[in-house]
Enzyme design. Sequence first.
Site, PDB file in Angstrom:
ATOM      1  N   CYS A  81       0.833  -1.207   0.000  1.00  0.00           N
ATOM      2  CA  CYS A  81       0.000   0.000   0.000  1.00  0.00           C
ATOM      3  C   CYS A  81       0.875   1.267   0.000  1.00  0.00           C
ATOM      4  CB  CYS A  81      -1.002  -0.045   1.140  1.00  0.00           C
ATOM      5  SG  CYS A  81      -2.390   1.055   0.839  1.00  0.00           S
ATOM      6  N   HIS A 177      -3.130  -5.263   1.685  1.00  0.00           N
ATOM      7  CA  HIS A 177      -2.483  -5.534   2.977  1.00  0.00           C
ATOM      8  C   HIS A 177      -2.577  -7.013   3.355  1.00  0.00           C
ATOM      9  CE1 HIS A 177      -2.005  -1.327   4.466  1.00  0.00           C
ATOM     10  NE2 HIS A 177      -3.011  -1.099   3.655  1.00  0.00           N
ATOM     11  N   GLU A 179      -0.817  -8.597   5.372  1.00  0.00           N
ATOM     12  CA  GLU A 179      -0.405  -8.809   6.770  1.00  0.00           C
ATOM     13  C   GLU A 179      -1.596  -8.870   7.724  1.00  0.00           C
ATOM     14  OE1 GLU A 179      -0.096  -6.061   5.094  1.00  0.00           O
ATOM     15  OE2 GLU A 179      -0.608  -4.333   6.355  1.00  0.00           O
TER      16      GLU A 179
HETATM   17  N1  GLN Z   1      -3.408   6.375   1.080  1.00  0.00           N
HETATM   18  C1  GLN Z   1      -2.199   6.027   1.749  1.00  0.00           C
HETATM   19  C2  GLN Z   1      -1.004   6.757   1.145  1.00  0.00           C
HETATM   20  O1  GLN Z   1      -1.168   7.588   0.309  1.00  0.00           O
HETATM   21  C3  GLN Z   1      -1.940   4.540   1.725  1.00  0.00           C
HETATM   22  C4  GLN Z   1      -2.934   3.830   2.592  1.00  0.00           C
HETATM   23  C5  GLN Z   1      -2.430   2.557   3.165  1.00  0.00           C
HETATM   24  O2  GLN Z   1      -1.223   2.324   3.263  1.00  0.00           O
HETATM   25  N2  GLN Z   1      -3.326   1.748   3.617  1.00  0.00           N
HETATM   26  O3  GLN Z   1       0.108   6.505   1.517  1.00  0.00           O
END
Ligand code: GLN
EC number: 4.3.3.6
Length: 198
Positions: A81, A177, A179
Amino acid sequence: MSGPRVGVLALQGDTREHLAALEEAGAEPMTVRRRSELDSVDALVLPGGESTAMSHLLADFELLEPLRARLAEGLPAYGACAGMILLASEIEDAGAQGRAALPLRGIDMTVRRNAFGRQVDSFEGDIPFAGLDDPVRAVFIRAPWVERTGEGVQVLARAADHIVAVRQGSVLATAFHPEVTGDRRVHQLFVDIVNGRR
Ligand code: GLN
């Protein structure tokens, strides 16, 4: 035999789940907050969180250029992410000037930050993942997607027609994610990559 020493960047974001997942996948995990810790790891996980905040913490902790340099030298890395956003070579919607997310250039790709988030804040689903027999439960939280991949970048998974998992050499990234699900196959894939087994 002990497993590879895999760091989890612990400036911000969900480090604890990654440490547990890595341990279950046979690595020796440790948190990374300083230069000496970065220098000592065989591989690094960049967790989810907020890529803009993490970028500026990386700069404040004087880790930004050392991490870029280690990635350029071939440090195996896995970004989830926000971590995927940081591993990109270009970031779209990177955030306000002066506070924008900064690319570490681990994978030749363009990632759009908060891409799914503009449509729906979070969602999950089971998606096929190259090299894994059964689909992976993918949890997306204000997630990015990949808009361009360079040569040598392998697409591992898509969701709603968008690229959400990629690999280039020993650098892996997912928009979701793994994890948080208890399914350790993505972390196992990464540890196998670090061990040169996949
Ligand atoms: N929107 C977040 C970002 O721009 C990422 C979100 C997340 O890691 N769950 O870093």
